[in-house]
Design an enzyme around this catalytic site. Structure first.
Site, mmCIF file in Angstrom:
data_model
loop_
_atom_site.group_PDB
_atom_site.id
_atom_site.type_symbol
_atom_site.label_atom_id
_atom_site.label_comp_id
_atom_site.label_asym_id
_atom_site.label_seq_id
_atom_site.Cartn_x
_atom_site.Cartn_y
_atom_site.Cartn_z
ATOM 1 N N THR A 1 -8.313 -0.855 29.533
ATOM 2 C CA THR A 1 -8.214 0.690 29.783
ATOM 3 C C THR A 1 -9.668 1.208 29.760
ATOM 4 O O THR A 1 -10.872 0.421 29.734
ATOM 5 C CB THR A 1 -8.081 1.000 27.998
ATOM 6 O OG1 THR A 1 -6.955 0.220 27.632
ATOM 7 C CG2 THR A 1 -7.909 2.330 28.096
ATOM 8 N N ARG A 29 6.721 0.355 26.701
ATOM 9 C CA ARG A 29 5.995 -0.152 25.664
ATOM 10 C C ARG A 29 5.078 1.471 26.233
ATOM 11 O O ARG A 29 3.849 1.286 27.321
ATOM 12 C CB ARG A 29 5.827 -1.017 24.995
ATOM 13 C CG ARG A 29 4.367 -0.882 23.573
ATOM 14 C CD ARG A 29 2.941 -1.038 24.693
ATOM 15 N NE ARG A 29 2.045 -1.567 23.490
ATOM 16 C CZ ARG A 29 0.556 -0.468 23.581
ATOM 17 N NH1 ARG A 29 0.229 -0.344 24.728
ATOM 18 N NH2 ARG A 29 -0.410 -0.709 22.563
ATOM 19 N N VAL A 30 4.491 2.537 25.316
ATOM 20 C CA VAL A 30 3.648 2.979 25.606
ATOM 21 C C VAL A 30 2.348 3.181 25.162
ATOM 22 O O VAL A 30 2.491 2.858 23.668
ATOM 23 C CB VAL A 30 4.010 4.782 25.970
ATOM 24 C CG1 VAL A 30 2.679 5.616 26.235
ATOM 25 C CG2 VAL A 30 4.945 5.237 27.296
ATOM 26 N N GLY A 31 1.018 2.904 25.392
ATOM 27 C CA GLY A 31 -0.004 3.111 23.920
ATOM 28 C C GLY A 31 -0.701 4.239 23.425
ATOM 29 O O GLY A 31 0.452 5.837 24.270
ATOM 30 N N ASP A 32 -1.511 4.247 22.864
ATOM 31 C CA ASP A 32 -2.537 4.987 22.731
ATOM 32 C C ASP A 32 -3.168 6.434 24.005
ATOM 33 O O ASP A 32 -3.078 7.787 24.725
ATOM 34 C CB ASP A 32 -3.377 5.171 22.160
ATOM 35 C CG ASP A 32 -4.543 4.638 22.721
ATOM 36 O OD1 ASP A 32 -6.193 5.356 23.049
ATOM 37 O OD2 ASP A 32 -4.320 3.842 23.336
ATOM 38 N N THR A 52 -10.231 3.220 23.685
ATOM 39 C CA THR A 52 -9.478 2.420 23.891
ATOM 40 C C THR A 52 -9.093 0.625 22.762
ATOM 41 O O THR A 52 -9.859 0.806 21.928
ATOM 42 C CB THR A 52 -10.367 1.371 25.230
ATOM 43 O OG1 THR A 52 -10.318 0.118 25.340
ATOM 44 C CG2 THR A 52 -11.395 1.385 24.116
ATOM 45 N N GLY A 55 -3.623 0.460 20.266
ATOM 46 C CA GLY A 55 -2.659 1.955 20.950
ATOM 47 C C GLY A 55 -2.575 2.590 19.550
ATOM 48 O O GLY A 55 -2.388 3.326 19.153
#
Lengths: 133, 174
Positions: A1, A29-32, A52, A55
């Site tokens: 990130t 899948r999505v992180g922050d 970073t 997430g």
């Protein structure tokens, strides 16, 4: 990130975060990083952040906005950055890093991962670092 | 009149010594790109976009080309940008055919009333606004293919952020 926060000559803040996600993630899948208030937030009236790290815990704490609100409440960007990472680990055992920029260009950076790459540029100042935790 | 300032990061993780030089080089290039915008009086959003675009194109970082791979060996990218003056934001999630997701995030911020686009809808929005799609394999590099193969073969937990297994078997990470 990767991420960036900036203050321009007009006094406007902006922030951005971009990521490839985590190793071997399940597709979809999505992180922050791309969630507003989690991996990135900016408000001229308080601060700009980019985060970073792992997430899921960052999302659950909406940590990007959390840190911005700390600055709005009077903390310095460095205090807000350290408090955010302490909160991340204390509450959910999370690991990550954060950069914070105040509306006056004051800066904050913190992480509880082994290392974090960062850089600062302003008139007469240019620093690059790989801090070691 | 404010004193323009840029603060960037290239990720926080269990970075091995061997990766330090490449990260320092990438951060330096990104700083140059973002600071050049601010130094000539450009906007904060332009500076953020310029700096992050450089890091997305730099294989050292987990963003854009050279990112970590998904379980099925593809690059799948997310990005967000926010303007502190208007509180406008633009985000994209799970795009696989966009070389510079931060530029697509900027398009969402500037050209749409929305905040977040994902998947094929985000890619369609990109093309409708003049972005050229890339092939996913343009973003995949052999280093990450080996990293994925080794991780799956070992079935270890994810050590990305701590340098030590955080969880049990790999699939418990997600």
């Amino acid at each position: 990130t990767v991420g960036a926060t900036a203050l321009d000559a007009d006094g406007n803040l902006a922030s951005g975060t971009s990521t490839g996600g985590t190793l071997d993630k399940l597709p979809g899948r999505v992180g922050d990083s791309s969630l507003i208030g989690c991996g990135c937030y900016a408000d001229n009236e308080s601060a700009a952040t980019s985060l970073t790290g792992w997430g899921e815990p960052i999302m659950k704490l909406v940590l990007g906005k959390w840190a911005v609100d700390r600055v709005a409440a009077g903390a310095t960007p460095q205090q807000a950055a350290e408090a955010a990472i302490a909160h991340l680990h204390k509450r959910l055992g999370g690991h990550g890093g954060i950069i914070v920029m105040g509306p006056d260009g004051s800066l904050g950076l913190a992480h509880n991962t082994p290392r974090m790459a960062w850089g600062i540029a302003s008139e007469g100042r240019r620093e690059i670092g790989i801090t070691r935790n | 009149m404010r004193k323009p300032t840029l603060l960037i990061h290239g990720g926080a993780w269990a970075m091995p010594d061997a990766d330090i030089a490449a990260h320092e080089n990438g951060i330096s290039n990104a700083l140059d790109a973002g600071w050049a915008v601010l130094e000539r009086g450009g906007s904060a959003v332009d500076a953020v976009q310029a700096a992050i675009t450089v890091m997305e194109d730099d294989e050292a970082f987990d963003a854009g080309r050279g990112s970590y791979l998904t379980r099925d060996g593809r690059v799948q990218l997310d990005a967000l940008m926010m303007d502190g003056k208007s509180l406008n934001a633009g985000g994209v999630g799970c795009v696989e055919r966009i070389k510079n997701p931060i530029q697509l995030a900027r398009l969402v911020l500037d050209e749409s009333p929305h905040v977040y686009f994902v998947g094929t809808g985000a890619e369609r929005f990109a093309m409708q606004h003049g972005m050229r799609p890339c092939d996913n394999m343009d973003l995949v590099i052999p280093r990450e293919q080996k990293r994925l193969y080794d991780a799956q073969a070992a079935g270890l937990g994810d050590t990305t952020f701590t340098g030590a297994p955080m969880a049990g078997p790999l699939d418990s990470h997600d």
